[in-house]
Structure formats: structure tokens, C-alpha cells
Write a protein that holds these residues in place. Structure first.
Motif, PDB file in Angstrom:
ATOM      1  N   GLY A  48      -8.125   2.541  10.515  1.00 12.13           N
ATOM      2  CA  GLY A  48      -6.721   2.197  10.674  1.00 12.13           C
ATOM      3  C   GLY A  48      -6.495   1.216  11.807  1.00 12.13           C
ATOM      4  N   HIS A 102       1.454   7.720   1.314  1.00 17.02           N
ATOM      5  CA  HIS A 102       0.933   7.117   2.533  1.00 17.02           C
ATOM      6  C   HIS A 102       0.365   8.222   3.421  1.00 17.02           C
ATOM      7  N   GLN A 122       0.418  -0.584  16.227  1.00 21.03           N
ATOM      8  CA  GLN A 122       0.226  -0.061  14.874  1.00 21.03           C
ATOM      9  C   GLN A 122      -1.206   0.380  14.617  1.00 21.03           C
ATOM     10  N   LYS A 172      -4.197   2.896  14.665  1.00 20.84           N
ATOM     11  CA  LYS A 172      -4.162   4.354  14.586  1.00 20.84           C
ATOM     12  C   LYS A 172      -5.056   5.023  15.628  1.00 20.84           C
ATOM     13  N   TYR A 215      -0.289   4.194   6.178  1.00 22.45           N
ATOM     14  CA  TYR A 215      -0.593   2.972   5.456  1.00 22.45           C
ATOM     15  C   TYR A 215      -0.732   3.267   3.964  1.00 22.45           C
ATOM     16  N   GLU A 247       6.601   2.459   9.358  1.00 23.10           N
ATOM     17  CA  GLU A 247       6.917   2.717  10.757  1.00 23.10           C
ATOM     18  C   GLU A 247       7.316   4.169  10.999  1.00 23.10           C
ATOM     19  N   TYR A 302       2.424  -1.056   6.305  1.00 21.18           N
ATOM     20  CA  TYR A 302       2.513  -0.079   7.388  1.00 21.18           C
ATOM     21  C   TYR A 302       3.896   0.540   7.354  1.00 21.18           C
ATOM     22  N   ASN A 354      -5.673  -2.298  13.805  1.00 17.34           N
ATOM     23  CA  ASN A 354      -4.680  -3.354  13.637  1.00 17.34           C
ATOM     24  C   ASN A 354      -4.657  -4.196  14.902  1.00 17.34           C
TER      25      ASN A 354
END
Length: 652
Positions: A322, A157, A329, A331, A575, A570, A568, A324
Motif C-alpha cells: 500500500g 475496498h 496516503q 499505508k 484502495y 479517504e 484511494y 504511495n
């Protein structure tokens, strides 16, 4: 299927718009950019040693096993030696890796011909996010296999400047290789091996083609290959390394080009080509990029009060990665070249510094591939949260972020200083927007606002929610709206077609939240759908994972042509594509705001859908007649101040 618990509380929906700007990314003169290992230390003979570091103790393990099997098909010969470190999990499949079969834990392997391997070290239960392990892997691999050229590729990731990882074997506190640990580990490994730098450093991971990352690793390699956007699970096509097996004189540029070509071709085969990015960066040119970014950041900080509106408007309309709908979340990564271009066009006082960034970046980015959704990407992203509340304090610890962090502080201070009478304010808010029903069955909301705020506004959006019996409202979508300068009475307007996205697995269905974006030619639509995923082994629903469904719609054909579910993480903020788990479940999440203002992302159904992506279908359906919805028209300025006109509408 298990009953799905509610998603944890999150803050309000992000409303970033995407306006793709066209920009060309061209490499410099080939003779000037070509590198040779002859001037580097620690080289012996010709050919290549490639070190491949797979942090596969994650849900990406099946994809990484496939990648190493691709590497094994190339194997090693007199021109190329491949050394692999693979750390495997007990949780994510039993796929055989070459002639090693399946195992749990870490192994260091030398790849031979025809898929054969030799175990160099059986590490057992190991933390692949330990920088000392990475450093020793680099040092031992080089010392055991001296060559004319060296490459290191790290897979897992990716999260851009926060780093890469995690290693889930280190639960409950998942360990991550942060950016400082990556640079320290590579530097230490090279020093122990007596090598000054790598010919090529690659990140087969999401989001790692980032200015802060490239600047940090610049002393460690001549070339960087990485992606600005989320990478599909298949990642790179490692068959591209056949070039090195065939040609001992292949250069770092030759290898980079082969990786880009292979990645693009494999994406076409897998149907993931619309949203890809992959760039090759000349790290020897990063000093010039650093100087240009530093000057640009300084000019922006010095003139923050004057240029902040241009910055905010550029951020809202620049290609981002990235993304969302759950802003916690997102980026917050903007394309550096497009961002500088947009700011320079809107703020002439910093145009020279913006042009210098674009010029330096153009020299450093030798080549890139991108898709319809990422058209015009210029090779590197940069961190730019729209408001202070969304900024990660850890960014201040990134050594390469000093100048940009100083600009961000000045920008946020300018936003906080916007006078109240220059903040967005709709006229007659109590009466709400003017609502008209369109002939095609949709609605349009229109409102006038105070012209004093016009220069500070960054975006307009329309969002829509179900009105619940308990007084709460549940948002299930948003999209861009328009605002115009009509002199004394500027207006904003947004349209909504009164439909919703339904996802079905053939047995059950659920409605979903959609964040709509459009390609520049208006022929392709992109949807980001927040979800929660439950692995098939999580039978009691105790270990939910946040996920993002990315959809691509061919508007003319009316067909979804691509769908990918990303998990995702945390801990790392990274990702990675969800590995196939047809018996796992997913459920779409929507944003509910209670009558007292509490906000929570929660599931749209208590019954999950099977996560077999190939078996899912997507359909936009009209809302039932008589459904009561709330439609919001919102204006936002660069300080995060907003004004909203709302109307409760009954679907005819």
C-alpha cells in the motif's frame, strides 16, 4: 475534457526504499493443520454453505458483479449452497447480475443452478457497512442452510486494520466496517446461528492479510484467506468454488488452496501477476504468533534506544504494501516476517525474539502466492509508520495492537532523543554536492557527511525537480541513493538519468511523478504514480478522487508489462482498482514547494487524460536541453531528521 483543479495540500514526499529479502513461507504438516467441522457446533450433515457479502455500493461494483456471475456459474447443489448479499449503486454501471439484471440497493439472493437466483430479501436502500446487517446476514444464511462447513467472504475496498468499506450510499459521511465492527458482527451472527466459528473467513479486498486483522478475527474462523498487497480489480476467481460443489468432504485447507490457485491463474490471464499476494492463514496458530509478537514488541520497547537504528533501517528496506509517494496516503505496512528477520540480523540483542516471530508466522501461514514485486512476502503485514507524525492515532483503539503500539511509542521517543551532533549533516552544505555528468547522459551527485550520524541513518535518496520562474520547485521523481562508510569521510551518492515519464491517451499527454523501485534481480522496475481521477459523470470536476497508477517495466525488453489504476478512499483509507470508465479522466500529480515553503500536490496539466487504461501509453523521454532542474541528495535517520545537498543544473 474538464479543467482539473489542484490537488489538496499534502506533506512532503515519502522516501521509503524497497530491498526485497528472500524468505521462504512454508506450511506446517498437513495432518496437523487439517481441520474438521466435526468438533465444531452448529454443523448438520456434510457439504458447505458459503456466504458472500458484496459491499458493492462503490466504484468496485462492476468487478463485484463479475465475481457473483462467476459464483453463479458454480451455483448451488446438494454439496454447496451459496447465499449472496449484493448492495448496488446508482452511480457505477448497469451490468446484469445473473438472472436479476440491474438494480439499485441491497438484495439477498440464494444462488441456484445454471445462473438462477431466488430473492430471499429485497432490502432497498441499505447500509452494507452496518454491522447489524452483516450479523443478520450471517445468522440467517446459516440457519436457513445448515451444513458441515461454513465460509464467509467479504468484498470491498480494504485498508488493513482500519477495516473495509465504504458504502458510498451513506454519503456524505461514508460508513465503513471497522475492525471492531467486523469482529462484533461475525461473532454476533455466529452466536445467533448457534455456530462457534467459521471454517474459513475471506477478505476479497486490498491489504487485509495484516497481523492486527488476523489476530482480531482468530477466534472467529479456522482459516483466513486475504492479501497483503493491493488486489487487482478482478479479485478472486470464484470458479474455484467448483471444488465444493464437486466434493462435500472438501476441507477448509482444500478450499483455501483452490482460492489461491484460482487467484494466481486469473492474475496470469489478466496480466496482473507481478504485484499480487494472497495467503492462507491457520488462525488456530495465531495465539503463538500473538505471544511471539508481544515478546518481540516488549524487547524492542525495553531496548528502544539501542535497537531503534536497526528498526529504522529495517523498515526502510523491507517489503512494504500500500505504498504511495504521497506519504499521507501510504499505508505504512511492512511484511512482518521480513521485518523481524532484518531487525534480528541487525540487532543481536533481540534476535531470539525476532526468530520466534518468524517461526510462529511460518507455522501459521499455510500457503501464499506472490509476484515479482512481492517476492518473499511471508503472509502478514504489520503497521510501522517511519515517524510519529505519520502514525494514525486510531491505531491505539485496535485491541490487538496494544503491545506493538507500546513499542512504536518507545521507538518514536528514541528518534526524538537523537542528539543534534548525531543527526545527518552533510559537510560543506553551502557548496552543494559534487555533480558529475555521466557518459550515458545522466548526472551523479556525491557528498560527504559527518560520521557521527552513520549508525542512525536509514536511507539515502535522490530527488529531482523543475525550477519554476516564480521561485517554486516542482518535484517529479525520486529513487534510492547509496551511502557508504569510508571512515572519517563517509559518502552518499545518487544518480539520475535526466529523463521524465510521459503518459499519453493518444490525444493529449502529461508528465508524471515517478517513485522508482527495482526487483532484487534488477530485471524489473516498479513505478508508483500519484494521480487524480474524475468520473465521466463528474462533468464539472467537483468530485475528484485520489488515485495511484502502478506500473511494471520489463527493463531488458524496455516494455511496460502491467498497469493498474487504484482509487484511494479517504474515508476508509482503503484502495480498490478503478473500474473501467473510458470517458473518465485522470491527471498525474506532482509535488510543488513554493518559495515560502508551502507544499501541494498539483496537476501537471489542465487537461485530463482519458482513463481508458488499455489506451494509455508510457514513455521515458529526455529532458529538453537547457531545462533547469534542482537535484537533491538527502540522508534521513530513524528520527526523521534529514540533511540535503542541492544543486541547480542546466540540462546539456
Amino acid at each position: 475534457m474538464p479543467t482539473i483543479p489542484a490537488r489538496r495540500t499534502a506533506s512532503a514526499v515519502a522516501t521509503a526504499a524497497l530491498l526485497l529479502l528472500t524468505a521462504a513461507c512454508t506450511g506446517g504438516d498437513e495432518d496437523d493443520d487439517e481441520t474438521s467441522g466435526a468438533s465444531h457446533t452448529g454443523r448438520e450433515g456434510d457439504g458447505w454453505t458459503v456466504l458472500h457479502y458484496s459491499m458493492a455500493d462503490t466504484n468496485l461494483e462492476p468487478f463485484m458483479v463479475a465475481d457473483v456471475n462467476e459464483l453463479g456459474a458454480v451455483g448451488s447443489n446438494d454439496n454447496l449452497h451459496v447465499r449472496e448479499l449484493m448492495d448496488r449503486s446508482a452511480e457505477y454501471g448497469e451490468d446484469p447480475l445473473l438472472d436479476q439484471g440491474d438494480w439499485v440497493g441491497g438484495r439477498v439472493l440464494d444462488l441456484g443452478a445454471d445462473g438462477t437466483t431466488e430473492v430471499v430479501d429485497d432490502l432497498g436502500d441499505v447500509d452494507s457497512a452496518d454491522p447489524e446487517l452483516l450479523a443478520s446476514f450471517i445468522a440467517d444464511g446459516i440457519k436457513d442452510h445448515r451444513a458441515g462447513h461454513y465460509a464467509l467472504i467479504i468484498s470491498d475496498h480494504g485498508a488493513s486494520w482500519p477495516g473495509i468499506g465504504p458504502d458510498e450510499g451513506t454519503a456524505p459521511d461514508y460508513d465503513v466496517l471497522d475492525l471492531a465492527e467486523i469482529t462484533d458482527a461475525v461473532s454476533s451472527g455466529l452466536e445467533e446461528a448457534g455456530v462457534d466459528k467459521l471454517d474459513l473467513l475471506g477478505f476479497d479486498a486490498c491489504l487485509m492479510a495484516n497481523y492486527e486483522v488476523a489476530s482480531a478475527v482468530a477466534p472467529l474462523a479456522d482459516r483466513l484467506v486475504a492479501s497483503q498487497e493491493l488486489e487487482p480489480g478482478h479479485g478472486w476467481d470464484y470458479g474455484s468454488l467448483q471444488l465444493l460443489a464437486d466434493d462435500p468432504d472438501a476441507t477448509a485447507d482444500d478450499l483455501g488452496e483452490a482460492i489461491l490457485d484460482g487467484f494466481s491463474s486469473q492474475a496470469e490471464e489478466q496480466g496482473t501477476q507481478d504485484q499480487i499476494t494472497l495467503a492462507m492463514i491457520d488462525l488456530t496458530k495465531m495465539d503463538d504468533v500473538d505471544d511471539a509478537v508481544g515478546d518481540f514488541a516488549g524487547a524492542l520497547a525495553d531496548q528502544a534506544a539501542d535497537v531503534a537504528p536497526a528498526v529504522g533501517q529495517s523498515e526502510a528496506n523491507t517489503l512494504a504494501f500500500g505504498k504511495n509517494p504521497d506519504e499521507t496516503q501510504d499505508k505504512h505496512l511492512s511484511d512482518l516476517g521480513l521485518l523481524a528477520t532484518a531487525i534480528g540480523d541487525a540487532a543481536p540483542d533481540v534476535a531470539d525474539q525476532a526468530d520466534a516471530v518468524v517461526d510462529a508466522l511460518d507455522e501459521a501461514v499455510l500457503d501464499e502466492v506472490f509476484g515479482v514485486a512481492t517476492t518473499g512476502a511471508t503472509g502478514l503485514s504489520i503497521y510501522l509508520p517511519p515517524v510519529r507524525e505519520l502514525a494514525d492515532g486510531a491505531y491505539l483503539d485496535v485491541p490487538t495492537a496494544d503491545e506493538w503500539a507500546g513499542f512504536l511509542e518507545a521507538y518514536y521517543s528514541a528518534g526524538a532523543a537523537i542528539p543534534a551532533d548525531e543527526q545527518p549533516e552533510f559537510k560543506d552544505p553551502d557548496t552543494g554536492p559534487e555533480v558529475t555528468f555521466d557518459d550515458d547522459g545522466g548526472i551523479t551527485l556525491t557528498g560527504t557527511f559527518d560520521p557521527a550520524a552513520l549508525d542512525n541513518i536509514t536511507e539515502a535518496t535522490i530527488s529531482y525537480a523543475l525550477v519554476n520562474d516564480d521561485g517554486s520547485i516542482t518535484y517529479f521523481g525520486e529513487e534510492i541513493a547509496d551511502y557508504t562508510d569510508d571512515g572519517a569521510a563517509p559518502t552518499a551518492s545518487g544518480s539520475y538519468d535526466l529523463s521524465y515519464l510521459q503518459i499519453s491517451d493518444g490525444e493529449d499527454s502529461a508528465y508524471a511523478y515517478t517513485d522508482l523501485d527495482l526487483s532484487d534481480d534488477l530485471e524489473t522496475a516498479f513505478f508508483d504514480v500519484p494521480m487524480t481521477y474524475y468520473a465521466s459523470t463528474d462533468t464539472d470536476g467537483a468530485d475528484p478522487q485520489d488515485a495511484l497508477l502502478s506500473l511494471v517495466l520489463d527493463i531488458d525488453a524496455g516494455e511496460f508489462v502491467s498497469e493498474t489504476i487504484y482509487i484511494y478512499d479517504e474515508e476508509s483509507g482503503g484502495y480498490g482498482e478503478l473500474a473501467p470508465d473510458p470517458e473518465g479522466t485522470i491527471v498525474p500529480d506532482v509535488l510543488t514547494i513554493s518559495a515560502d515553503g508551502d507544499q501541494v500536490w498539483e496537476p501537471t496539466t489542465d487537461v485530463g487524460l482519458y482513463s481508458d487504461v488499455a489506451g494509455l501509453t508510457y514513455e521515458f523521454l529526455p529532458l529538453d536541453p537547457g531545462t533547469t532542474i534542482q537535484a537533491d541528495l538527502t540522508l534521513t535517520d530513524f528520527g526523521g531528521n534529514s540533511s540535503t545537498l542541492s544543486s541547480v543544473v542546466e540540462v546539456p
